[in-house]
Scaffold this motif. Structure first.
Motif, mmCIF file in Angstrom:
data_model
loop_
_atom_site.group_PDB
_atom_site.id
_atom_site.type_symbol
_atom_site.label_atom_id
_atom_site.label_comp_id
_atom_site.label_asym_id
_atom_site.label_seq_id
_atom_site.Cartn_x
_atom_site.Cartn_y
_atom_site.Cartn_z
ATOM 1 N N PRO A 57 53.400 14.132 -40.024
ATOM 2 C CA PRO A 57 52.298 15.045 -39.412
ATOM 3 C C PRO A 57 52.941 15.236 -38.046
ATOM 4 C CG PRO A 57 51.175 13.159 -40.094
ATOM 5 C CD PRO A 57 52.528 12.792 -40.114
ATOM 6 N N ILE A 113 55.418 18.350 -39.045
ATOM 7 C CA ILE A 113 54.403 19.610 -39.316
ATOM 8 C C ILE A 113 54.007 20.286 -38.098
ATOM 9 C CG2 ILE A 113 52.383 20.502 -40.522
ATOM 10 C CD1 ILE A 113 54.609 19.444 -42.412
ATOM 11 N N THR A 114 53.549 19.438 -37.153
ATOM 12 C CA THR A 114 52.952 19.940 -35.923
ATOM 13 C C THR A 114 53.841 20.487 -35.248
ATOM 14 O OG1 THR A 114 51.344 17.861 -35.893
ATOM 15 C CG2 THR A 114 51.391 19.278 -33.867
ATOM 16 N N ALA A 119 54.386 24.036 -36.611
ATOM 17 C CA ALA A 119 53.020 24.730 -36.328
ATOM 18 C C ALA A 119 53.424 25.397 -34.758
ATOM 19 C CB ALA A 119 51.876 23.970 -36.266
ATOM 20 N N LEU A 120 53.650 24.714 -33.775
ATOM 21 C CA LEU A 120 53.983 25.104 -32.520
ATOM 22 C C LEU A 120 55.171 26.054 -32.507
ATOM 23 C CD1 LEU A 120 53.254 21.594 -30.677
ATOM 24 C CD2 LEU A 120 51.541 23.715 -31.221
ATOM 25 N N ILE A 155 46.456 27.009 -37.051
ATOM 26 C CA ILE A 155 47.760 26.911 -37.831
ATOM 27 C C ILE A 155 47.963 25.170 -38.086
ATOM 28 C CG2 ILE A 155 50.229 27.143 -37.765
ATOM 29 C CD1 ILE A 155 49.876 29.779 -36.523
ATOM 30 N N LEU A 171 48.157 23.354 -41.739
ATOM 31 C CA LEU A 171 49.432 22.916 -42.156
ATOM 32 C C LEU A 171 49.390 21.451 -42.444
ATOM 33 C CD1 LEU A 171 52.384 24.439 -40.252
ATOM 34 C CD2 LEU A 171 51.934 24.788 -42.641
#
Lengths: 488, 656
Positions: A210, A213-214, A217-218, B650, B654
């Motif tokens: 995670p 993935i975070t 995303a950021l 988002i 995700l």
């Protein structure tokens, strides 16, 4: 103590030669403007022009060179070459346009050109950086220069407001970007794009981390802000409207080009193994960006605001190609951006020429009847509007054609359909400009303020670009293809 | 030399650009405009002759195999490639010679004829453009370029029919010609599409090389579609209606476009595609039957007209019918032969009619003429020559070409006795109406008004010299194709043979066995093709002479008879005089119903459905825009909130 031993080789310098040239000229202009008398500062702009040309020449010398420099921090390869060339072209056009505009609006001091050149250096670093830190640094160099440029008309409250809003939100978004970079570093242990790519390819990361993935995303949020993707777009109309028009054109083209350069490199170079993840979110962003941009543009009566929303929508079209992610798609991004440079700078230049000191004349009503008073200028505007609307035989049509066919080829039928519907909606507000220009009686007498030959040259170059790319697109597409070949 | 073929169409193109752009702009003197236009054509003609002789120097089998002169690639898309290229072979060079030659003389004539017209420059610009397009059509080496020429001549025809557009009749006639031709062009296009779909190319050489791989059904469809195109351009049943109306244009235009060149391009196209047609017997039969029917039908309409140009127009349709009859029975070179001789004598007839109009202050109704032959001797004599030629009197060009067609219609493998009968009857009618025209116009008492009578005068030399040249050609033009049976070599046929192949020979076949008893009962020793050919030749000449005699009887000797006959057979007379009411039938069936459909679609579908839904969408979008822009508050806080919300969405999307 090895860490502090910096060895600079000739290759390193060669790789960043255009950046060096721009920086050098910027410093010279800074010095000159400190010593030149205010009334003789006109040549500063020409010096900046010379700087851009010098950077172009040095870039041209480096044709075909493919090398990393500074310990693998920056890289010159076909992709960065394409973007650097595009950024220098943008810079050239903007400086040309500025020569008359800056004089007219009384922003003739040296910092204006210095900041443009510095911003261009930042953009080029974003395009050539292969390390997340360098990309971030480039982005900040560019952003800080643009913050100031947006507010450079200190007496104009809207300009100052634009700069301040942009600065606040920009800082906010940079934090997201930086945090994203940090998270990616935390999960992969490297900032090097190729390194991240290797780590991700070796192990099965899918949904396992995670944190990673975070981070992605950021990162998307950070880039999304610079590219004005919905819902990170809200600063755009205010800032585009308030900033000096030349800087608006610079933001709409240069910042986007650099942003997409980094975006493409990070996502297709470092994160291709997560493609299945991020394409979904890109799909949503593309649809939202196109649709919101176009629909709000419908109800705008100010041309600069309208073009701001239009630039949002165009970023959405480019994202369509991004989602497609195939060869035609990625080269389509490059093609689209180049086409967008010509048609957008051209349109903004016409907007500039129709304004006067203290009177911007950017309401659509101000365009009534200019088809008869300034037939050539109106004709050029018509070409740009047709191109923005995507009517053949202009660059805008070919760009949309490649982007949408890439989506179809990659089986994103709905995305292509939504894109085409959006283009249909967009035609309304572009063609409305033509209707005002040719079918409405002028409400009052219009006189052109600063009719500078340099701006006319910029328009001619833009018209040429729009038509050349629209009628004989294959050479440009081949170039774009060549530039992204190594990503595939 | 042959490599310079591209110069042939280039000269008129330059003439067009010069007169069309510069001439209009500088308001040049008429002499300059006229000389430029004529010089352009003269050079074209000269180069056609030079290339013709270079081609003649080659051995016969090499003449058809001259490599195409490719100027540049035109369309390249994937596997598809089309070039701008010209084909030189006996067929195209004959066409180029006829087109540039006749055009040249008509251009010269036009300088005199159009001298006082305010649109002089425009006229010559169009005329040059026409010749450029026509030469493109005949010299093209692929179907697509041919189609460009095909459409180009159609455009020029439209522009020149409607040359005096300030009057209603020419403008409407131009429109009619354009619309009717569109129907034909649609067929032609479909034919080209079919060829491309099945063979993947549109170049003549490639298509004809690959053609044998096609099955009969496909070839039949292709050739029928091409024939639809030919029927439109060459005014065959049922698409002939535009040609009589096209006479509203200036007379030299009628002569050049609507008699000598453009209307024959359908015949040329079929001859060019003869390989395809030879593979499709059904299409051949259709072409032959439509041609024969048109020949007869149009001739019958010519019998009763009083407008001299309209008589000539129906005569043109009828003669085109002969050409289609020829190509339809496989006698391709006979068709081209008649095309050439017809270009001479029909071009001449129209120019003669123009000269008569010139003399008669623009009068076209032959009832208001008569007895003028002494005042316009050159016009009369040349007109007489052309009339003799078209009537098929031995010794004149029309005799050789028409007779060859009739013989082939009977004797070829695709021929039939009935085709010959129809052709022969039409020939008789032709002789009749042409001599009726000649007698009523030039002989007998003068029925013109005193005012007109005073001004009757011969045309200036610039008009009469082209008349004389064409008259000469109308006589000697036939001697290049004297049939073997009359001791000739039929050079024309030999020259075209490498392209068109040997014409079907008069061999023993069904038609003979059918007809033998008929003639055998007459006691003549028939059965051998040679005697048969002579016999049929005699019959057709006799028919023509009978036609002339009837015309003489009715219009010179007993001039009151026609009126009596007209009253006795009133119904038939009215129907034929009104051209079988075909225009009216078309008006009701096609024009009005199309208009009604259009109105329906406009009011109900377009306004009601399309516009309304489009407006609805537009209103919805505008509403949406005004709602969405309210999000744009101008407050930095809310913008930042937007960014955060976006980020949250988002991340959630995700990670899930």
């Amino acid at each position: 103590m090895e860490l502090f031993q910096v060895q600079v080789t000739m290759t390193d310098l060669l790789v960043i030669a255009p950046e060096l040239a721009l920086t050098g000229f910027a410093l010279v202009i800074l010095l000159m403007s400190a010593f030149a008398r205010p009334e003789r500062r006109g040549f500063l702009g020409y010096t900046a022009l010379l700087g851009v040309v010098a950077a172009m020449v040095s870039l041209y010398w480096g044709i075909g060179v493919e090398a990393s420099a500074f310990g693998g921090m920056v890289r010159i390869d076909p992709l960065s070459f394409f973007f650097k060339a595009m950024i220098l072209l943008i810079c050239l056009l903007i400086v040309l346009v500025s020569l008359g505009y800056a004089k007219r609006e009384g922003i003739g001091f040296g910092e204006y050109y210095v900041l443009i050149l510095f911003a261009a250096v930042g953009m080029m670093l974003m395009a050539s950086g292969v390390n997340l830190l360098i990309i971030f640094l480039g982005l900040e160099v560019m952003s800080i220069s643009i913050y100031i440029l947006a507010g450079i008309m200190r007496d104009d409250t809207r300009s100052v407001e634009a700069a301040f809003k942009y600065f606040l939100l920009g800082a906010f978004a940079s934090a997201f970007l930086l945090y994203g970079i940090a998270l990616i570093y935390a999960s992969t242990g490297t900032l090097d794009l190729a390194g991240i790519g290797r780590v991700l390819a070796e192990q099965s990361w899918i949904s396992g981390r995670p944190i990673l993935i975070t981070g992605v995303a950021l990162l998307t949020v950070g880039f999304g802000f610079k590219l004005a993707l919905v819902p990170f777009h809200m600063w755009t109309p205010d800032v585009y409207e308030g900033a000096p028009t030349s800087i608006t054109a610079f933001m709409a083209t240069g910042v986007k080009a650099a942003g997409f350069a980094a975006f493409v490199r990070v996502f297709f170079y470092a994160l291709p193994s997560l493609q299945a993840h991020w394409t979904q979110i890109m799909w949503i962003l593309a649809v939202a960006t196109m649709t919101v941009g176009n629909i709000i543009a419908l109800s705008q009566s100010n041309i600069k605001r309208m073009l701001a929303y239009s630039s949002i929508a165009h970023a959405g079209y480019i994202l369509v190609a991004f989602v497609a992610g195939n060869e035609l798609g990625i080269s389509g991004i490059l093609f689209y951006l180049l086409a967008y440079v010509f048609m957008n700078i051209g349109a903004f230049t016409v907007v500039i020429l129709l304004g006067k000191k203290g009177e911007e004349n950017t309401l659509i009503g101000d365009y009534a009847g200019i088809g008869y008073h300034h037939p050539l200028l109106a004709l050029a505007m018509a070409v740009f509007m047709f191109s923005l609307a995507g009517v053949p035989p202009t660059a805008g049509f070919m760009a949309k054609f490649y982007v949408f066919s890439a989506a179809v080829k990659a089986d994103y039928y709905w995305l292509a359909v939504i894109g085409v519907l959006n283009s249909a909606v967009a035609a309304y507000y572009y063609l409305r400009v033509l209707i005002y220009m040719y079918f409405r009686e002028p409400e009052r007498e219009q006189a052109i303020g600063g009719f500078s030959p340099a701006a006319v040259l910029a328009i001619i170059i833009s018209v040429w670009g729009v038509l050349q790319m629209g009628i004989l697109p294959s050479a440009f597409l081949a170039l774009a293809r060549q530039s992204i070949q190594f990503l595939l | 030399m042959i490599d310079l073929v591209w110069l042939i169409p280039l000269f008129p193109a330059v003439g067009f650009l010069f007169n069309g752009l510069i001439g209009k702009w500088l308001d040049l003197d008429k002499r300059v405009v006229g000389s430029v236009a004529c010089t352009a054509l003269g050079l074209s003609f000269l180069f056609s002759i030079l290339i013709f002789f270079s081609l003649l120097k080659l051995p016969p089998e090499a003449r058809a195999a001259v490599p195409d002169k490719v100027l540049f690639d035109w369309i390249v898309s994937g596997d598809f490639k089309t070039v701008i290229g010209y084909k030189v072979d006996p067929l195209s060079i004959v066409m180029a010679l006829v087109v540039s030659g006749v055009s040249f003389f008509i251009h010269v004539y036009s300088v005199g004829y159009m001298h006082d017209d305010p649109g002089f420059t425009r006229y010559f610009a169009y005329l040059n453009l026409f010749v450029f397009m026509m030469l493109t059509l005949v010299l093209a080496n692929n179907f697509l370029l041919m189609f460009v020429g095909w459409e180009g001549v159609g455009l020029c025809s439209y522009l020149l029919i409607g040359f005096w557009f300030e009057r209603d009749a020419p403008a409407n006639a131009g429109k009619k010609a354009f619309v009717v031709n569109r129907v034909g062009d649609f067929g032609f296009l479909l034919g080209i599409f079919l060829i491309f779909a099945h063979l993947g190319t549109v170049g003549f050489n490639e298509v004809f090389a690959k053609a044998p791989s096609l099955d009969t059904a496909t070839v039949t469809l292709i050739t029928l579609m091409l024939f639809v195109g030919a029927a439109g351009k060459s005014a065959q049943i049922p698409l002939y209606v535009w040609l009589p109306d096209a006479m509203e244009g200036p007379t030299p235009v009628s002569s050049l476009i609507h008699a000598a060149t453009m209307v024959t391009s359908g015949v040329y196209m079929i001859a060019r595609c003869h390989l395809l047609y030879s593979m499709a017997p059904i299409s051949m039969a259709v072409v032959a039957i439509v041609g024969a029917a048109t020949a007869l039908y149009a001739a019958s309409m010519g019998l009763l007209q009083f407008d001299i140009k309209r008589v000539l127009a129906y005569s043109t349709i009828s003669q085109l019918g002969y050409m289609f009859l020829a190509v339809g029975v496989g006698a391709f070179s006979a068709g081209i032969f008649h095309l050439m001789t017809h270009a001479f004598f029909k071009g001449l007839l129209f120019l003669g009619a123009g000269s008569v109009m010139h003399a008669m202050s623009g009068e076209l109704d032959m009832r208001k003429m008569g007895g003028i032959w002494k005042r316009v001797p050159i016009t009369f004599l040349t007109f007489l020559v052309a009339t003799l030629a078209i009537a098929g009197i031995p010794g004149f060009s029309g005799f050789f070409s028409k007779d060859e067609i009739l013989w082939q219609a009977f004797s070829s493998n695709h021929g039939h006795l009935y085709l010959w009968v129809v052709g022969a009857v039409a020939a008789g009618m032709t002789a009749f109406y042409m001599f009726r025209l000649l007698f009523v116009t030039f002989l007998g008492p003068c029925r013109a008004s005193e005012e007109v009578k005073k001004h009757i005068h011969e045309s200036p030399p610039i008009m009469t010299i082209p008349l004389m040249v064409l008259a000469l050609l109308s006589v000697i033009g036939g001697y290049v194709g004297i049939p073997h049976i009359l001791g000739g070599r039929n050079f024309f046929h030999e020259f075209l043979a490498p392209v068109l192949g040997g014409a079907p020979q008069g061999t023993e076949h069904a038609a003979f066995s059918l007809v033998r008893p008929v003639f055998a009962s007459g006691g003549a020793a028939v059965g051998e093709g040679v005697n048969m050919e002579l016999l049929l030749m005699g019959v057709s000449v006799a028919v023509a002479i009978i036609g002339i005699c009837i015309a003489f009887y009715l219009y010179i000797w007993k001039t009151e008879v026609p009126k009596r006959l007209g009253e006795r057979f009133k119904t038939i007379y009215t129907i034929v005089f009104n051209k079988y009411y075909v225009d009216e039938i078309y008006e009701v069936c096609f024009v009005n119903s199309t208009k009604k459909l259009g109105t329906f679609l406009w009011r109900r579908f377009d306004d009601g459905v399309v516009d309304r839904s489009v407006n609805l969408v537009a209103e919805l979008m505008a509403w949406l825009g005004s709602v969405l822009r309210r999000i744009q508050t101008g407050y930095v806080q809310s913008y930042a909130l937007g960014i955060i919300l976006g980020a949250v969405i988002i991340i959630i999307f995700l990670i899930r």
